[in-house]
Each structure stands twice: as C-alpha cells, then as structure tokens.
Design an enzyme around this catalytic site. Structure first.
Site, PDB file in Angstrom:
ATOM      1  CG  ASN A 275       4.533   8.420   7.751  1.00  0.00           C
ATOM      2  OD1 ASN A 275       4.809   9.600   7.917  1.00  0.00           O
ATOM      3  ND2 ASN A 275       5.330   7.448   8.122  1.00  0.00           N
ATOM      4  CB  CYS A 276       3.485  12.857   3.643  1.00  0.00           C
ATOM      5  SG  CYS A 276       1.849  12.334   3.162  1.00  0.00           S
ATOM      6  CB  VAL A 277       7.058  13.365   7.663  1.00  0.00           C
ATOM      7  CG1 VAL A 277       8.316  13.901   8.292  1.00  0.00           C
ATOM      8  CG2 VAL A 277       6.091  14.507   7.373  1.00  0.00           C
TER       9      VAL A 277
END
Lengths: 131, 428
Positions: B241-243
């Site tokens: 999860n990069c957001v």
C-alpha cells in the site's frame, strides 16, 4: 439486470467499451461522475462500487469510475446514503483546494490507478458471468 | 501459540566490509545490498543511503518501511509465502533489530507522497525519524509498467530486510518479550471471568498501490479469517500500500502493531485477548457486505464480549469500518473503532465519510488536513522534485528555499490508524 459504468477515465472507457454499457466523457469532473451516479440512483439504480474507491484524495485525482445496476425495486436508500456522503466528502476536499493541473504523465498514472481500482470490482462482479 | 521476541537494540548504522552487529551498531555492506537489489531485472539502479535520528535529512517518496527480523527457533521464516515457504509462523523465537529499518523509495507514479524528516518539526510526526534507516532509492528499467515497478520495489525492500535481519540470528538480545495466545477453549478456561476481546484488523485491498498481502495472498481475495497475533509479528501481513502516506500501514506498522501489543499488555489482567480477525476493504460493495457479515459472524462465533476494529486508508474504508462496527454491535458485542480524520484545516468539518450512532467509542489518530511547514534539509534521499505533487501538498508547496508547506497527510505514519503515532483527540 443491466449494469452501467460511469467514468471520465479514457483508459477505463477503452478497456470496457465493448464489454458493457458506459456513460463516458473525458470532460466530466470527479464530482460530475458522482452527481450522475446519484441521478441514476434516483432513477432506480443500485450502487455496485463504492464511489470513494481508492485512498487518493478527491482533490488529487481527476478520475472516477463507478458502476450501478438497474433494479426492479424503486429507490435504494443504502445507495443513496453512500453516494450522498461521498459527494459531501469529495466536495469538502475540493472546497479547500482544487485539483491541480497535472502533466500528461501524471494524468496517465492516475488513469492507471483508477482503472486498477474499478477492474478489481469488475472482476468480482463478473466472476460468474460474462460482461 | 507462543513467541519469544528478542530485541537487539540498534543505536547506530554504518557502512562496513561485512554486514554485522557489533556493540549495538549495525554495519551493512553496501555492495552486497546493491547486489541483492540488482538481482531483479526490472531494476535499473539503486542508491543505498543511511539516515539517522537528528540528521538534517529528508527521505521521499517513501514506499515502505520494514523492520529486519529473523526466526531463531520455531518453524518457518519471516514473511512466509513471500520470502520463504508458506509455513505457519508465530511460534518459537524471533530476533528483532530494534531501532533499525529498511526504507524503500521510488517514483512509481508521478504524483508522490511519503516524507520522513530525520529532524525538525516534521520528524515529530513520524516514528521512523527515531530509527537508524537503510534507504533504498530504486529506479526502474526504461518503460517498466507501474504494477511491475511497485512489485520490484516491494520485493527489494523485503529481500534486503531479510538479509539484514539474518545478522541478528546469533546475537544475544538486550531484552526478551514473550507473547502467547492459546487455542480458544483453553484461553477461555484460563480466564473464565475476564471479558473476551478480539481484534478486527482491516487491511487496505483495492488494487494497484492499494494492496496488502497475507502469507503471500492478495488479501482482496480472502474472506475474513482468524490469525494468532504472533503470526503478524513474524511478517504474516505485509504492505503493498503506497497511497495516503499518513494513514497507510507500512510493513513496519504491521510487524509492530500497537493494538496487538497493548491488548497483550492487558491480557490476563482485565481482558482475555483471544485473537485476531483479519478482513479487507474492497471496491465492490457486495464484497464489503460479505466481509463485514463474516467479521460479525466470527466475533459471535468466538464468543467475544468486545472487539477493537482498526481501519486503513481514506474514504471508502470508512464504510467498511462503520459496517463492521454496526454488525458486530448488533451481535451484542461492544466495539471500539480506530481511525483518523480529514476534518478540514480548521478541524471543524465532518471527519469521516460514514458514521453511525453505534460507533460511540472512537479512537482517532489525528486530523490529516492540519497544515505544517517543513524547513529545508541539507540532504535529500530520494527525489524532492516530486514533493510538489504529493498528496496534501498544493501548487507552490515546494518553496524556493527547499521548505515545504503541506498538510500532515504527506508525512509517513502521521495519523496512523493503528495508533502508532502521537496524535489523538480526547473528548471532555
């Protein structure tokens, strides 16, 4: 039962235009998509996807895709509740700060992510039936 | 399941000829790290840099933070199903390089986010400013698609953390903590008079840059299931999860989940912490209905008296959170929900995208819309030119002198929804 995909994302349109009914224009804003989704719900459609999909903020990405389905019954109050709260949340963000004018490269990235989010739903929706 | 967690205190990190721990200093062989990362044909180059507490260093755009750990006794390895076989983990002994972390950076997409300042006002908002960090700035081969780039960065971080973790295998820990969860009936018999409490652990699961993996499975494809809490400590859950930097759970957050830690603190004293139910946050509303039905069903099946429910991310997970809360409460089980807020810059707006009267016990990780000015730093690890296009930044947010005016949502972990931060709100 009839599904309608509502989107302003050209990538979502291109990938799905031969598979399902689509309401599309790249002129629509993020909020336009939510308003059109709400209008469909007023006309007896039910929401299939969450309008605030993704953690990218409504004043960050310009792209939004939703899917609704025509139902026999009248107004679906759960759908109405979800879309109204989503419009309220998106409006809150856009009121504080408008979506920046992004470069084409960044716009493409937003398209890819919005496409990935709606595809995850399309895969779930159609896993037992063809589009 | 019983796990001994041996903590080796790391007080400094330096480059050295061999990767080892000596008197609390972690030495890393830079070339070896580069070689590990460059095994992946999708990666064009990697810069390996160190960042220590108090330095005038800004790390951005941060993709993941990972704590080096190693299995010393018991079956399986750290990050089962990804870095090793899918053996069930969570028993025996694990060593932790406490005070060290591997941080991955990469401009996977053009709009970016995730700032860790090692000093100054921004450093107060992120727990990772207190760590000795090995940073990997990863560039892709030309034309690599976003999906493949994200996967390459994720795997590089896990491989390097696993490599570094292994040097702790034969080191005597400074401190050993023991965590144990017994099979349900034994646990209930052991503490028959204590309220049974479970933890409903919501995972971000929506697509590219929004995914979480459990034993190597993309968790948007799971139905809610039960884990022993110690499995999580051995890397059963990891982040893709990069957001939404402020309220995403990095792999480090999962490894060190403070809700699990605090429930263990109270276990056998005033509560009986019987286990974890993991669940997802999908885009398709029927998936949300199914998963929240199942969490409520499993809470009831476990005979819980109370449940803590934590969320991950912004927007539609608010709906999963409220669905979980309502349905679990409707089973007669008390809930406390853990979230964060987007309440506007003055904090006066509606905080969540969903709400319900049954959600009457709420812990917040803070208001992500609060504005902060981050002064310029002497050293940038990563790419600052992308900071202007960070979530919560705005036009002109990167000033000529290198300072940044933005909302605290740009800072990795600032409003973490597991409570791994300092912000909250108290009602009077």
């Amino acid at each position: 039962m009839k599904n309608i995909l509502i989107t302003n994302n050209p990538k979502v349109f291109e990938e799905n235009k031969d598979k399902m009914e689509i309401i599309y224009s790249n002129e629509y804003s993020y909020l336009d998509i939510l308003y059109m989704t709400r209008d469909k719900i007023h006309n007896g459609y039910r929401l299939l996807t969450h309008p605030l999909s993704g953690s990218i903020k409504p004043n960050e990405t310009p792209y939004k895709s939703t899917i609704v389905i025509k139902e026999e019954q009248n107004l679906d109050l759960n759908s109405l509740d979800v879309i109204e709260k989503s419009i309220e949340t998106a409006s809150k963000f856009l009121k504080t700060k408008k979506t920046p004018k992004w470069t084409n490269k960044i716009l493409e990235d937003f398209q890819v992510i919005d496409f990935s989010l709606i595809e995850s739903a399309i895969e779930s929706i159609y896993q037992f039936k063809k589009c | 399941m019983r796990l001994e967690l041996g903590k080796i205190n790391i007080v400094d990190v330096q480059f050295g000829d061999t990767t080892k721990i000596e008197s609390g200093t972690l030495y890393v062989n830079k070339q070896k790290i580069i070689d590990i990362v460059m095994e992946d044909e999708h990666i064009k180059s990697v810069e390996v840099e160190l960042a220590k507490p108090g330095e005038e260093t800004r790390i951005t755009p941060v993709k993941d933070v990972i704590e080096p750990r190693v299995k010393v006794e018991g079956q399986g390895e750290i990050f089962p199903g990804v870095m090793s076989k899918v053996t069930t983990v969570g028993t025996g002994r694990t060593h932790v390089l406490k005070g060290a972390a591997v941080i991955t950076c990469g401009k996977i997409v053009g709009f970016q986010e995730g700032i860790i300042d090692m000093s100054g006002p921004g450093s107060e908002f992120t727990p990772f400013s207190k760590l000795n960090n090995v940073c990997l700035v990863i560039k892709p081969v030309d034309g690599l698609k976003q999906h493949e780039y994200e996967a390459a960065v994720r795997m590089a971080g896990l491989k390097v953390a696993t490599f570094i973790g292994k040097v702790g295998k034969d080191v005597q820990p400074d401190e050993v903590e023991v965590y144990e969860t017994k099979p349900l009936l034994e646990s209930i018999n052991e503490y028959p008079n204590l309220p049974k409490v479970g933890y409903v652990y919501m995972l971000q699961t929506q697509g590219l840059l929004h995914d979480t993996y459990v034993y190597g499975v993309d968790s948007k494809k799971i139905v809610p299931t039960i884990l022993y809490p110690t499995e999580v400590m051995d890397g059963a859950i990891l982040s893709g999860n990069c957001v939404s930097a402020c309220d995403k759970n990095t792999t480090y957050h999962h490894q060190n989940n403070p809700i699990i830690h605090d429930l263990y603190e109270r276990h056998g004293k005033d509560i009986n912490f019987v286990g974890i139910i993991i669940t997802n946050e999908n885009v398709y509303l029927a998936d949300k209905e199914r998963s929240s039905n199942w969490t409520a069903k499993l809470c009831k099946y476990l005979g819980l008296d109370g449940a803590i429910v934590s969320q991950e991310g912004f927007g539609n997970p608010d709906t999963d959170l409220i669905m979980n809360c309502k349905k679990i409460e409707n089973e007669g089980i008390k809930t406390v929900i853990v979230t964060d807020e987007y309440a506007g810059r003055d904090g006066a707006s509606q905080s969540l995208a969903d709400a319900d009267a049954k959600a009457d016990a709420v812990v917040t990780g803070g208001n992500a819309n609060e504005v902060i000015i981050l002064p310029p730093m002497k050293k940038i690890i990563g790419m600052l030119d992308y900071t202007d296009k960070i979530a919560g930044g705005f036009d002109g947010s990167l000033r000529a002198d290198g300072s940044i005016e933005a909302e605290i949502q740009v800072i990795t972990g600032a409003t973490n929804e597991l409570g791994f931060n300092k912000l909250s709100t108290i009602g009077f």
